[in-house]
Design a protein around this motif. Structure first.
Motif, PDB file in Angstrom:
ATOM      1  N   LYS C 107       0.848  -1.193   0.000  1.00 32.53           N
ATOM      2  CA  LYS C 107       0.000   0.000   0.000  1.00 32.53           C
ATOM      3  C   LYS C 107       0.886   1.246   0.000  1.00 32.53           C
ATOM      4  O   LYS C 107       1.983   1.177   0.549  1.00 32.53           O
ATOM      5  CB  LYS C 107      -0.966   0.020   1.191  1.00 32.53           C
ATOM      6  N   PRO C 108       0.495   2.363  -0.544  1.00 30.59           N
ATOM      7  CA  PRO C 108      -0.727   2.543  -1.337  1.00 30.59           C
ATOM      8  C   PRO C 108      -0.560   1.920  -2.715  1.00 30.59           C
ATOM      9  O   PRO C 108       0.514   1.974  -3.285  1.00 30.59           O
ATOM     10  CB  PRO C 108      -0.854   4.063  -1.437  1.00 30.59           C
ATOM     11  N   MET C 109      -1.638   1.372  -3.212  1.00 31.28           N
ATOM     12  CA  MET C 109      -1.567   0.647  -4.479  1.00 31.28           C
ATOM     13  C   MET C 109      -1.196   1.575  -5.626  1.00 31.28           C
ATOM     14  O   MET C 109      -0.485   1.178  -6.550  1.00 31.28           O
ATOM     15  CB  MET C 109      -2.916  -0.012  -4.746  1.00 31.28           C
ATOM     16  N   THR C 110      -1.716   2.831  -5.537  1.00 30.76           N
ATOM     17  CA  THR C 110      -1.430   3.807  -6.594  1.00 30.76           C
ATOM     18  C   THR C 110      -1.282   5.177  -5.952  1.00 30.76           C
ATOM     19  O   THR C 110      -1.461   5.325  -4.739  1.00 30.76           O
ATOM     20  CB  THR C 110      -2.587   3.882  -7.625  1.00 30.76           C
ATOM     21  N   MET C 111      -0.958   6.168  -6.786  1.00 32.53           N
ATOM     22  CA  MET C 111      -0.839   7.536  -6.285  1.00 32.53           C
ATOM     23  C   MET C 111      -2.073   8.364  -6.610  1.00 32.53           C
ATOM     24  O   MET C 111      -2.227   9.465  -6.080  1.00 32.53           O
ATOM     25  CB  MET C 111       0.401   8.225  -6.875  1.00 32.53           C
ATOM     26  N   THR C 112      -2.947   7.884  -7.514  1.00 30.61           N
ATOM     27  CA  THR C 112      -4.157   8.637  -7.864  1.00 30.61           C
ATOM     28  C   THR C 112      -5.347   7.692  -7.937  1.00 30.61           C
ATOM     29  O   THR C 112      -5.193   6.461  -8.028  1.00 30.61           O
ATOM     30  CB  THR C 112      -4.037   9.339  -9.235  1.00 30.61           C
ATOM     31  N   VAL C 113      -6.508   8.295  -7.925  1.00 30.96           N
ATOM     32  CA  VAL C 113      -7.745   7.516  -8.046  1.00 30.96           C
ATOM     33  C   VAL C 113      -7.838   6.914  -9.449  1.00 30.96           C
ATOM     34  O   VAL C 113      -8.248   5.759  -9.610  1.00 30.96           O
ATOM     35  CB  VAL C 113      -8.965   8.414  -7.758  1.00 30.96           C
ATOM     36  N   GLU C 114      -7.434   7.706 -10.438  1.00 30.91           N
ATOM     37  CA  GLU C 114      -7.521   7.218 -11.810  1.00 30.91           C
ATOM     38  C   GLU C 114      -6.667   5.965 -11.983  1.00 30.91           C
ATOM     39  O   GLU C 114      -7.081   4.985 -12.615  1.00 30.91           O
ATOM     40  CB  GLU C 114      -7.071   8.304 -12.789  1.00 30.91           C
ATOM     41  N   GLU C 115      -5.469   6.000 -11.463  1.00 31.44           N
ATOM     42  CA  GLU C 115      -4.606   4.822 -11.528  1.00 31.44           C
ATOM     43  C   GLU C 115      -5.253   3.631 -10.813  1.00 31.44           C
ATOM     44  O   GLU C 115      -5.184   2.497 -11.279  1.00 31.44           O
ATOM     45  CB  GLU C 115      -3.253   5.110 -10.864  1.00 31.44           C
ATOM     46  N   GLY C 116      -5.880   3.934  -9.670  1.00 30.67           N
ATOM     47  CA  GLY C 116      -6.535   2.858  -8.939  1.00 30.67           C
ATOM     48  C   GLY C 116      -7.636   2.212  -9.766  1.00 30.67           C
ATOM     49  O   GLY C 116      -7.779   0.986  -9.788  1.00 30.67           O
ATOM     50  N   GLU C 117      -8.430   3.047 -10.427  1.00 27.82           N
ATOM     51  CA  GLU C 117      -9.497   2.482 -11.271  1.00 27.82           C
ATOM     52  C   GLU C 117      -8.894   1.650 -12.402  1.00 27.82           C
ATOM     53  O   GLU C 117      -9.430   0.604 -12.776  1.00 27.82           O
ATOM     54  CB  GLU C 117     -10.396   3.597 -11.800  1.00 27.82           C
ATOM     55  N   GLU C 118      -7.782   2.133 -12.917  1.00 31.62           N
ATOM     56  CA  GLU C 118      -7.117   1.407 -13.987  1.00 31.62           C
ATOM     57  C   GLU C 118      -6.670   0.009 -13.493  1.00 31.62           C
ATOM     58  O   GLU C 118      -6.860  -0.999 -14.185  1.00 31.62           O
ATOM     59  CB  GLU C 118      -5.912   2.222 -14.480  1.00 31.62           C
ATOM     60  N   ILE C 119      -6.109  -0.041 -12.317  1.00 28.01           N
ATOM     61  CA  ILE C 119      -5.670  -1.340 -11.775  1.00 28.01           C
ATOM     62  C   ILE C 119      -6.872  -2.261 -11.592  1.00 28.01           C
ATOM     63  O   ILE C 119      -6.812  -3.463 -11.914  1.00 28.01           O
ATOM     64  CB  ILE C 119      -4.918  -1.164 -10.436  1.00 28.01           C
ATOM     65  N   VAL C 120      -7.961  -1.726 -11.075  1.00 30.37           N
ATOM     66  CA  VAL C 120      -9.150  -2.561 -10.881  1.00 30.37           C
ATOM     67  C   VAL C 120      -9.605  -3.138 -12.222  1.00 30.37           C
ATOM     68  O   VAL C 120      -9.927  -4.333 -12.327  1.00 30.37           O
ATOM     69  CB  VAL C 120     -10.291  -1.743 -10.224  1.00 30.37           C
ATOM     70  N   ARG C 121      -9.630  -2.284 -13.237  1.00 29.69           N
ATOM     71  CA  ARG C 121     -10.049  -2.770 -14.561  1.00 29.69           C
ATOM     72  C   ARG C 121      -9.074  -3.821 -15.104  1.00 29.69           C
ATOM     73  O   ARG C 121      -9.482  -4.871 -15.612  1.00 29.69           O
ATOM     74  CB  ARG C 121     -10.139  -1.593 -15.544  1.00 29.69           C
ATOM     75  N   VAL C 122      -7.790  -3.531 -14.993  1.00 31.74           N
ATOM     76  CA  VAL C 122      -6.785  -4.463 -15.520  1.00 31.74           C
ATOM     77  C   VAL C 122      -6.844  -5.797 -14.770  1.00 31.74           C
ATOM     78  O   VAL C 122      -6.780  -6.872 -15.387  1.00 31.74           O
ATOM     79  CB  VAL C 122      -5.378  -3.835 -15.421  1.00 31.74           C
ATOM     80  N   ALA C 123      -6.989  -5.714 -13.473  1.00 29.70           N
ATOM     81  CA  ALA C 123      -7.040  -6.954 -12.691  1.00 29.70           C
ATOM     82  C   ALA C 123      -8.245  -7.788 -13.110  1.00 29.70           C
ATOM     83  O   ALA C 123      -8.155  -9.008 -13.279  1.00 29.70           O
ATOM     84  CB  ALA C 123      -7.104  -6.626 -11.192  1.00 29.70           C
ATOM     85  N   LYS C 124      -9.367  -7.102 -13.279  1.00 26.66           N
ATOM     86  CA  LYS C 124     -10.583  -7.821 -13.669  1.00 26.66           C
ATOM     87  C   LYS C 124     -10.403  -8.474 -15.035  1.00 26.66           C
ATOM     88  O   LYS C 124     -10.730  -9.656 -15.239  1.00 26.66           O
ATOM     89  CB  LYS C 124     -11.759  -6.842 -13.697  1.00 26.66           C
ATOM     90  N   ALA C 125      -9.876  -7.692 -15.963  1.00 23.61           N
ATOM     91  CA  ALA C 125      -9.678  -8.207 -17.315  1.00 23.61           C
ATOM     92  C   ALA C 125      -8.701  -9.384 -17.317  1.00 23.61           C
ATOM     93  O   ALA C 125      -8.858 -10.336 -18.087  1.00 23.61           O
ATOM     94  CB  ALA C 125      -9.169  -7.090 -18.222  1.00 23.61           C
ATOM     95  N   SER C 126      -7.703  -9.315 -16.454  1.00 24.55           N
ATOM     96  CA  SER C 126      -6.663 -10.353 -16.469  1.00 24.55           C
ATOM     97  C   SER C 126      -7.139 -11.656 -15.843  1.00 24.55           C
ATOM     98  O   SER C 126      -6.575 -12.712 -16.101  1.00 24.55           O
ATOM     99  CB  SER C 126      -5.434  -9.861 -15.702  1.00 24.55           C
ATOM    100  N   GLY C 127      -8.135 -11.542 -14.980  1.00 22.14           N
ATOM    101  CA  GLY C 127      -8.556 -12.730 -14.239  1.00 22.14           C
ATOM    102  C   GLY C 127      -7.555 -13.162 -13.181  1.00 22.14           C
ATOM    103  O   GLY C 127      -7.663 -14.238 -12.593  1.00 22.14           O
TER     104      GLY C 127
END
Lengths: 377, 377, 377, 377
Positions: C107-127
């Protein structure tokens, strides 16, 4: 309730014990300080008594004058507190009992077992109250523990472990300080040092909560500061009449401990733990279950605990009000409403028998000896 | 550092001690489990070992097979942990030492003093490490206390008071539970119950911190649950060679106490207090001064405490990492970097001598007896 | 269970976080350190990795090399831990997820909220698994509290009060120390100091135990040491989606507090209290009844608490084993046995949203703002 | 010292506050209860006063009679304690001040800021003492903390964090209990519930120890039990005139908390911590050093702490003697020996200003508002 007249012997200006007794006697408004012989320096004592509100003719030069002055008054004191040096407790207590006064004696009540038996006999013959100031037994949560034991809430008691240890005599460079030195000098302190000073509080507590008496004991004494003739550290194992096993450690060289007086009581169906530095809580563990934090003032406590508590739950009540509870019980007893929690001359005698037994055992390399006063064997 | 090969005897599936050793050995990455004879049920043991990553040919049916299988391998195990039932510790430990293996033996190391002396002799002759798992001594703050004593920070030690008490055997209705019963049955547990089980941890701790040995002792044993032949509660007074006075209470019927292992050390110029349920703090009181709260990880601690702590101040480290610290010391010792903190066969022997001495004293009504092994008198 | 291959990025020699992860990953024998890019100094990192047992060809100079080296191996690492400086978490985590690796990000996973949303999307897409190291939530008794909340044992939650305060940055004379200074410099730490560093642990804990999410918040930030641009003390009031009221205080200038992370949860029918410095106990109070002391390892705890505890009741387990529990859950999840306790990228995102919301509120004099990430509104 | 005559209004039989005041006034023997109007039921009040030792002609039916009866007596009461329902404090206090009596008023002193300013003016004009019973500030160790702050021992204060939370109103099924309900009903309690009841004690304490005043605040109020119109939980952030940051949490639904009143004071060179459930200790941490446990009664405390302590170190003193310390200070002030620790009408006024400010802020979504009474801006 009409206020009771109270007299005090000892506890003069600058003493530690005097303020505790005055606060204790006056806190609940039951007693008025009506007479006193407060100091070995007669003039200082008389002056101080008057500053405390005692009338000039009842500010006495010494306890003998007070005995003479009070014995024939109509408004004579209802209670005399004896807070003089230890070696004088016997003589003064005996004299006032014989003259028909109620007495609260500081501990130790006497210096020998024989004197203790004499006080028990005199008190009985007089029909008067002779109490001894084992004030820790008057904390509400201590009374609650006794109530729990008596009502079977932790079953038959198997084991009691109690400590009364502090470190206030742990500085060898301070060993010549007269306030410290006398406690380890047999000429002044008698046969025992730390055990007689603090240990007997713990032993009384064990008996009080268990509602049982110590029958035999084995002691190990140590003078960890070599210049001391009497012990500054002691371990006493004991057995109570009902079979309970006891462990009692007391020390005055436990540097860092302040007022390390605590007790643990383990029965067949539960355990109890209490410590004098946090006197308003008891830890109670039913066997096989979680530990519960009991609080002074919580709903459902015994009448005994409830009546000795003045303010709401979690508002701490401390040592001076435990002393005050002794006076609450005395006021009730004087008014004919006696409770059995008040420590008596018999308790004072048992303590002295335990002291002599411990000394004998320690000298005998821990041999088990009878701890009971001859008159109770 | 290259990883060391580790073998384990006992500690099979479902045991309590097995996971603690595996975590301890592997936590810091020093050891790899390379061989094992984990269970009295040979097949279960072999299967479990393989599930833990042991190669099939080193998953042994029993310790004898393991001894034979390992003794001639080039990659034979660097360390054998003996975590079998108590009565087998002696035989297995001796056999592996004689075959040139380093051994970590669970406590008690042996069932008799004679066996203990034999292990000491065999270990010495073998030139191998024979350690005993007095793991509490490996907590960083325990090492710090020993360091403070050794460097004179509390002066000459006058008094040590230690307790190891719990209530997990306090339910008499559970007394027939085989996991409880065997501890109080001399056929299985030997001459002592609670003192041999827990008390010797406390006695080792006293010696460890004081850097001194117990010379004489006096014991009081009690079977507070009457169906028990061996004691479930014991008090042991002792004297160390350097004159320190000791008090040790241990109990398994202290209902409400969970892991009540603590120690207080009082010297000429200060006091120390530590409790195993909060192992990351020490209370330190310089004589005449305030108590200070020392924290694992704070600046200025000894190298010994620092190297055995893994995470920053106030991040608690617990029991499994104390066990791990024993393995840290073993890895260092095997690699030729021995520290003197590792508990050895001599410690295991001294414990057994103390057990027999306590039993003798308790049977002799608390008589003081020599607590030293004959070979160290 | 076959051991899983583990890779680590960052956590080089001398770092604090490295040992905690290695111990955590290896404690239970689930993971083997198979690859690493441990240091910004490539040579130092490669050498250290090899000393830790990593093969030379998998001791990488940097994370890009590691990504390339591992992506096409048959035995590629099953899990990558990202323990690099905060500002690099996003890039590395994203790259490894996209390449099909499971990731545990500090932690922190990212430095911005936008980056955080990006990680959530990428993680979901990656499975793949993307976990964030909110390790305090993995203490057995924290899991027990969540279990109690979920099973209705304290009723609907009204109020959560949590603190995470220490005093380790309280010395103004030490404010130029680089290990301290960067946390209050927006160039290095981003928009928030103490709240982003410690406060988000407390906020995650509140959500975790309540099984609910923060919806709105109001913050008050202070730089009590005036040279600091970012806050060293913060108070955040919040409301959760289910209506729970929240209070969160965090400070780095609370001189005397060591690791003052605690949480109190008050529901309609009971209260719970836990503190990270004594992580093995929970105080539980049913409404109208006494407080009970719950102990890790006691009978009757949830499966969740039981499986994350390694040693018996009252044997303390500490911080490193909470980290280890994260790895226990990761090993299970990688093996297809996922539990819902593992903190995920969504948790990491929510923290970042809370940080930005708190900064906005603090700048807006405590105005209440939406604390949810846009994608979850 | 001659005893002072004391009169009491309210505090009749069965009240909680009555015994605390009587014990407080009488504990040290400074005051004699000479007059009283103890109950709204005139006959009950007169009877009870006489049982408490008040002469029949000074056992009044109501406060108006008492004012008339006492004002022209030569031996009129030296001090009047006002312990009536909150809404009557203003009227009675004002009347007695105007008639030239010294007054100790229970908190809250008034129901509005305007009334508070009026009392300040009247008190000043009268030249009499108008004290308010912020009794927690009279604990010896609280006075010691203020002394330490004043003498610079922890440097300029950066941050104060204080809580006053309990769970005694946490049972919604008990919400109709009249002893509970009125506190959340604006018709009876005024504009604020829990903050006005307990929070102002914490705010007074912060000002008292910091020797500074609250200038602005931001509040978040919650009625966690929905039937309550007024708040049962509140968080107040504040700034003091000297720049100190403040955090104050108060709750009555914190189930399991008993009397959770504590304060932490963090300065440039040290931190202090104190809790009302263990009022005899303070934790003091010099920056960069270990935490020290300070004990009431230890050598070297300030005169202020020493004079307000009655018994030796580690003999606990509790809440009733903190109230008694207020009376000790009153007796001194009446006798012309005023100390500046006594809480005054100005403190009572500042509390009321803070209450109204907090209500305004809470209604304004946490807007920062001026917390000072108009007359002090």
């Amino acid at each position: 309730m009409a206020k009771l007249n109270w007299g005090m012997i000892g506890g003069g200006e600058g003493s530690q014990i005097g303020p505790a007794h005055r606060l204790g006697a006056q806190a609940d408004g039951n007693f008025v300080l009506a007479a006193g012989a407060l100091d070995v320096d007669a003039e200082k004592g008389r002056a101080y008594a008057q500053r405390l509100g005692v009338a000039a003719d009842r500010a006495y030069a010494n306890w003998e004058d007070m005995l003479e002055g009070e014995r024939n008054r109509d408004d004579r004191v209802d209670l005399v507190t004896v807070a003089t040096p230890n070696s004088t407790h016997f003589e003064i207590t005996k004299a006032f009992l014989e003259a028909g006064f109620n007495v609260l004696c500081e501990k130790p009540m006497t210096m020998t077992v024989e004197e203790g038996e004499e006080i028990v006999r005199v008190a009985k013959a007089s029909g008067r109250i002779c109490a001894v100031n084992y004030c820790y037994s008057a904390y509400p949560m201590v009374r609650e523990m006794r109530h729990m034991v008596r009502t079977g809430q932790i079953g038959k008691i198997r084991l009691i472990v109690t400590n009364f240890s502090h470190g206030h005599h742990g500085d060898a460079t301070d060993a010549d300080n007269p306030r410290v030195r006398w406690r380890y000098d047999p000429k002044m302190a008698g046969v025992s040092g730390q055990f007689a000073d603090c240990g007997i509080h713990a032993m009384h507590m064990a008996s009080f909560i268990a509602d049982d008496q110590v029958e035999t004991l084995s002691a190990d004494f140590a003078s960890t500061i070599s210049s001391r003739e009497l012990e500054d550290d002691a371990m006493v194992n004991f057995r109570m009449q009902g079979g309970t096993v006891g462990r009692l450690w007391t020390s005055s060289v436990a540097i860092g401990r302040q007022h390390g007086f605590d007790i643990q009581v383990f029965g067949e169906t539960g355990g109890l733990r209490w410590a004098s530095e946090q006197p308003n809580q008891v830890l109670y563990t039913p066997v096989g279950d979680r530990t519960q934090i009991m609080e002074k003032g919580e709903a459902g406590l015994s009448d005994e605990a409830a009546r000795l508590s003045r303010v709401a739950i979690a508002h701490p009540e401390g040592f001076p009000l435990a002393v005050a509870n002794i006076y609450v019980d005395l006021a009730a007893a004087i008014s004919g409403d006696a409770r059995d929690g008040l420590p008596t001359a018999e308790d004072g005698l048992r303590s002295m028998a335990a002291v002599y037994a411990a000394v004998e055992s320690a000298k005998g390399n821990g041999a088990w000896v009878d701890a009971r006063p001859p008159m109770f064997r």
